[in-house]
Motif scaffolding. Sequence first.
Motif, PDB file in Angstrom:
ATOM      1  N   GLY A 264      42.705  27.337  36.635  1.00  0.00           N
ATOM      2  CA  GLY A 264      43.227  27.943  35.428  1.00  0.00           C
ATOM      3  C   GLY A 264      42.448  29.128  34.892  1.00  0.00           C
ATOM      4  O   GLY A 264      42.840  29.719  33.876  1.00  0.00           O
ATOM      5  N   ARG A 265      41.369  29.521  35.531  1.00  0.00           N
ATOM      6  CA  ARG A 265      40.578  30.650  35.038  1.00  0.00           C
ATOM      7  C   ARG A 265      41.288  31.970  35.316  1.00  0.00           C
ATOM      8  O   ARG A 265      41.871  32.158  36.394  1.00  0.00           O
ATOM      9  CB  ARG A 265      39.202  30.676  35.690  1.00  0.00           C
ATOM     10  CG  ARG A 265      38.331  29.476  35.390  1.00  0.00           C
ATOM     11  CD  ARG A 265      36.915  29.686  35.944  1.00  0.00           C
ATOM     12  NE  ARG A 265      36.941  30.039  37.358  1.00  0.00           N
ATOM     13  CZ  ARG A 265      36.986  29.152  38.338  1.00  0.00           C
ATOM     14  NH1 ARG A 265      37.052  27.849  38.068  1.00  0.00           N
ATOM     15  NH2 ARG A 265      36.993  29.554  39.602  1.00  0.00           N
ATOM     16  N   LEU A 266      41.256  32.875  34.368  1.00  0.00           N
ATOM     17  CA  LEU A 266      41.765  34.231  34.592  1.00  0.00           C
ATOM     18  C   LEU A 266      40.722  34.979  35.406  1.00  0.00           C
ATOM     19  O   LEU A 266      39.578  35.158  34.967  1.00  0.00           O
ATOM     20  CB  LEU A 266      42.016  34.930  33.256  1.00  0.00           C
ATOM     21  CG  LEU A 266      42.508  36.377  33.319  1.00  0.00           C
ATOM     22  CD1 LEU A 266      43.824  36.501  34.085  1.00  0.00           C
ATOM     23  CD2 LEU A 266      42.656  36.944  31.892  1.00  0.00           C
ATOM     24  N   VAL A 267      41.096  35.430  36.590  1.00  0.00           N
ATOM     25  CA  VAL A 267      40.111  36.039  37.495  1.00  0.00           C
ATOM     26  C   VAL A 267      40.358  37.513  37.756  1.00  0.00           C
ATOM     27  O   VAL A 267      39.459  38.213  38.232  1.00  0.00           O
ATOM     28  CB  VAL A 267      40.067  35.283  38.842  1.00  0.00           C
ATOM     29  CG1 VAL A 267      39.573  33.860  38.632  1.00  0.00           C
ATOM     30  CG2 VAL A 267      41.431  35.269  39.530  1.00  0.00           C
ATOM     31  N   SER A 268      41.548  38.019  37.413  1.00  0.00           N
ATOM     32  CA  SER A 268      41.827  39.424  37.711  1.00  0.00           C
ATOM     33  C   SER A 268      42.864  39.980  36.754  1.00  0.00           C
ATOM     34  O   SER A 268      43.879  39.327  36.488  1.00  0.00           O
ATOM     35  CB  SER A 268      42.329  39.556  39.159  1.00  0.00           C
ATOM     36  OG  SER A 268      42.690  40.888  39.449  1.00  0.00           O
ATOM     37  N   THR A 269      42.596  41.183  36.216  1.00  0.00           N
ATOM     38  CA  THR A 269      43.537  41.871  35.315  1.00  0.00           C
ATOM     39  C   THR A 269      43.660  43.325  35.773  1.00  0.00           C
ATOM     40  O   THR A 269      43.128  44.241  35.139  1.00  0.00           O
ATOM     41  CB  THR A 269      43.042  41.807  33.862  1.00  0.00           C
ATOM     42  OG1 THR A 269      41.690  42.301  33.799  1.00  0.00           O
ATOM     43  CG2 THR A 269      43.075  40.386  33.336  1.00  0.00           C
ATOM     44  N   PRO A 270      44.343  43.584  36.881  1.00  0.00           N
ATOM     45  CA  PRO A 270      44.368  44.933  37.454  1.00  0.00           C
ATOM     46  C   PRO A 270      44.974  45.978  36.505  1.00  0.00           C
ATOM     47  O   PRO A 270      46.001  45.738  35.883  1.00  0.00           O
ATOM     48  CB  PRO A 270      45.215  44.767  38.718  1.00  0.00           C
ATOM     49  CG  PRO A 270      45.997  43.512  38.517  1.00  0.00           C
ATOM     50  CD  PRO A 270      45.148  42.626  37.667  1.00  0.00           C
ATOM     51  N   HIS A 271      44.278  47.105  36.386  1.00  0.00           N
ATOM     52  CA  HIS A 271      44.730  48.267  35.615  1.00  0.00           C
ATOM     53  C   HIS A 271      44.914  47.970  34.126  1.00  0.00           C
ATOM     54  O   HIS A 271      45.602  48.716  33.423  1.00  0.00           O
ATOM     55  CB  HIS A 271      46.040  48.835  36.176  1.00  0.00           C
ATOM     56  CG  HIS A 271      46.012  49.107  37.646  1.00  0.00           C
ATOM     57  ND1 HIS A 271      45.062  49.905  38.243  1.00  0.00           N
ATOM     58  CD2 HIS A 271      46.829  48.687  38.643  1.00  0.00           C
ATOM     59  CE1 HIS A 271      45.290  49.973  39.559  1.00  0.00           C
ATOM     60  NE2 HIS A 271      46.359  49.228  39.824  1.00  0.00           N
ATOM     61  N   VAL A 272      44.294  46.893  33.631  1.00  0.00           N
ATOM     62  CA  VAL A 272      44.507  46.536  32.234  1.00  0.00           C
ATOM     63  C   VAL A 272      43.947  47.589  31.280  1.00  0.00           C
ATOM     64  O   VAL A 272      44.429  47.757  30.161  1.00  0.00           O
ATOM     65  CB  VAL A 272      43.898  45.140  31.930  1.00  0.00           C
ATOM     66  CG1 VAL A 272      42.372  45.185  31.945  1.00  0.00           C
ATOM     67  CG2 VAL A 272      44.410  44.583  30.600  1.00  0.00           C
ATOM     68  N   GLY A 273      42.934  48.336  31.728  1.00  0.00           N
ATOM     69  CA  GLY A 273      42.364  49.400  30.905  1.00  0.00           C
ATOM     70  C   GLY A 273      42.857  50.776  31.279  1.00  0.00           C
ATOM     71  O   GLY A 273      42.326  51.777  30.798  1.00  0.00           O
ATOM     72  N   GLY A 274      43.889  50.836  32.102  1.00  0.00           N
ATOM     73  CA  GLY A 274      44.415  52.103  32.609  1.00  0.00           C
ATOM     74  C   GLY A 274      44.313  52.128  34.119  1.00  0.00           C
ATOM     75  O   GLY A 274      43.678  51.237  34.725  1.00  0.00           O
ATOM     76  N   PRO A 275      44.920  53.098  34.780  1.00  0.00           N
ATOM     77  CA  PRO A 275      44.880  53.160  36.247  1.00  0.00           C
ATOM     78  C   PRO A 275      43.455  53.080  36.780  1.00  0.00           C
ATOM     79  O   PRO A 275      42.579  53.855  36.384  1.00  0.00           O
ATOM     80  CB  PRO A 275      45.527  54.510  36.559  1.00  0.00           C
ATOM     81  CG  PRO A 275      46.432  54.760  35.402  1.00  0.00           C
ATOM     82  CD  PRO A 275      45.703  54.194  34.210  1.00  0.00           C
ATOM     83  N   GLY A 276      43.241  52.089  37.629  1.00  0.00           N
ATOM     84  CA  GLY A 276      41.929  51.918  38.230  1.00  0.00           C
ATOM     85  C   GLY A 276      40.918  51.223  37.357  1.00  0.00           C
ATOM     86  O   GLY A 276      39.803  50.946  37.810  1.00  0.00           O
ATOM     87  N   GLN A 277      41.270  50.895  36.110  1.00  0.00           N
ATOM     88  CA  GLN A 277      40.344  50.228  35.183  1.00  0.00           C
ATOM     89  C   GLN A 277      40.804  48.774  35.001  1.00  0.00           C
ATOM     90  O   GLN A 277      41.842  48.524  34.391  1.00  0.00           O
ATOM     91  CB  GLN A 277      40.328  50.940  33.832  1.00  0.00           C
ATOM     92  CG  GLN A 277      39.902  52.400  33.911  1.00  0.00           C
ATOM     93  CD  GLN A 277      38.467  52.544  34.387  1.00  0.00           C
ATOM     94  OE1 GLN A 277      37.592  51.787  33.970  1.00  0.00           O
ATOM     95  NE2 GLN A 277      38.230  53.494  35.272  1.00  0.00           N
ATOM     96  N   ASN A 278      40.016  47.865  35.537  1.00  0.00           N
ATOM     97  CA  ASN A 278      40.430  46.469  35.560  1.00  0.00           C
ATOM     98  C   ASN A 278      39.869  45.626  34.412  1.00  0.00           C
ATOM     99  O   ASN A 278      40.021  44.408  34.395  1.00  0.00           O
ATOM    100  CB  ASN A 278      40.047  45.831  36.894  1.00  0.00           C
ATOM    101  CG  ASN A 278      40.756  46.498  38.056  1.00  0.00           C
ATOM    102  OD1 ASN A 278      41.848  47.047  37.900  1.00  0.00           O
ATOM    103  ND2 ASN A 278      40.124  46.497  39.222  1.00  0.00           N
ATOM    104  N   THR A 279      39.232  46.284  33.468  1.00  0.00           N
ATOM    105  CA  THR A 279      38.764  45.609  32.257  1.00  0.00           C
ATOM    106  C   THR A 279      39.180  46.448  31.061  1.00  0.00           C
ATOM    107  O   THR A 279      39.485  47.643  31.186  1.00  0.00           O
ATOM    108  CB  THR A 279      37.230  45.434  32.256  1.00  0.00           C
ATOM    109  OG1 THR A 279      36.606  46.726  32.301  1.00  0.00           O
ATOM    110  CG2 THR A 279      36.769  44.604  33.451  1.00  0.00           C
ATOM    111  N   ALA A 280      39.168  45.818  29.887  1.00  0.00           N
ATOM    112  CA  ALA A 280      39.522  46.544  28.669  1.00  0.00           C
ATOM    113  C   ALA A 280      38.927  45.815  27.466  1.00  0.00           C
ATOM    114  O   ALA A 280      38.755  44.596  27.482  1.00  0.00           O
ATOM    115  CB  ALA A 280      41.047  46.638  28.507  1.00  0.00           C
ATOM    116  N   ASP A 281      38.608  46.572  26.436  1.00  0.00           N
ATOM    117  CA  ASP A 281      38.123  45.960  25.207  1.00  0.00           C
ATOM    118  C   ASP A 281      39.168  44.985  24.665  1.00  0.00           C
ATOM    119  O   ASP A 281      40.359  45.305  24.621  1.00  0.00           O
ATOM    120  CB  ASP A 281      37.836  47.033  24.155  1.00  0.00           C
ATOM    121  CG  ASP A 281      36.640  47.906  24.511  1.00  0.00           C
ATOM    122  OD1 ASP A 281      35.848  47.478  25.382  1.00  0.00           O
ATOM    123  OD2 ASP A 281      36.518  49.008  23.937  1.00  0.00           O
TER     124      ASP A 281
END
Length: 386
Positions: free
Chosen positions: A117-134
């Motif tokens: 159940g762990r969230l392990v990946s959030t592709p492009h969540v901070g924009g193209p190529g950015q997989n993390t976000a505030d």
Amino acid sequence: MRMETTTLSSVRRPISSAHGLPNEHYTSPAVFEEEREALLMAGWSGLAVAADVPTPGDTVPLTFLGIPLLLIRDKSGTVRVFHNICRHRGMILVDAPRKIEGAIRCPYHSWCYSTEGRLVSTPHVGGPGQNTADGIDKSFLGLIEVRSHVWMGVVWINLSGDAQPFEEANADLLARWIEFDKPLYHGGEDSHFQLSVNCNWKLAVENYCESYHLPWVHPDLNTYSRLEDHYHIEAPNRYSGQGTRVYRQLSGDDNRTFPDFEGLSDKWDTAAEYITAYPNVLLGVHRDHAFAIILVPQGPGQTTENVHLYYAQPDTDPALRMRNAAQWKQVFEEDIFVVEGMQRGRQTPAFDGGRFSPAMDGPTHLFHTWVAERMMAHRAAANAAE
């Protein structure tokens, strides 16, 4: 907003003067929604069986009480239940049974979760190529897990999240059947069948709890397990049912029988017991096999019955298993006209809930009392919160 009101005081009387639940508890969509919360979500309800996900990575989407859920055996072998939604935009994650080889991937924006159940990946969540976000903290955005527990092969869930631990809530029943607290082996595809019944789920419980109907509804069964051979099982507010003192093992053409569960006391040489663990799981135990029937309410007048048979050893005779499943299917199908007939009978306003035989209907009356008390407490809490 005040809850739907039905009069339940007469249900809680001693059995000799009690009435059964009013018609609305079988026909009203509003009362069905009340019972959904007060009876089925508040306690430990049966959802499925662990055999539905036999190996790590196996995943089955289910809908229970209208809620999309995900049954999964994680990579370590633990059976878990999650809400089947992505934490991003609420997209359904899995729409058909399958094996999860890597991660559970949302088909919408590809957020990925481990089988734990762990969230392990959030592709492009901070924009193209950015997989993390505030503001997107993966440690707080895992799948929403439902409390679950496996016993007698059944996956039990507590959707409200605030019931007593399963072992405490069902301590009496676990103690009663402590001799069956051992590995149960599902018989496989030939030991699972489903019945769709046009009745309220509670009528299936009520019918299962009592042996009064055996001579007329199950004449073949009654030839060797007679009405007078049965006894009541009554545990107020927890479970009720019936037992027989003359269980007869099924045998094949060569007189072969199923192997017995090891370590059983002499009582089980001839006895068998059939109990409803409130609210929706019908269980049966015998010296050589057990079964579980999970009632899935589909609405006020529709119920799905999922029947599963278990054995003491993993490799039992396939032909004998098929005969056993066919025999039980016949018994359970014989009950359909009764529960559907009672459901149709609930359409007349002339029916006042009916009366109970003090000698024969004790287990059913206990179930009605449990429903009434739970409903009254639920309504009192809802009205106090207004």
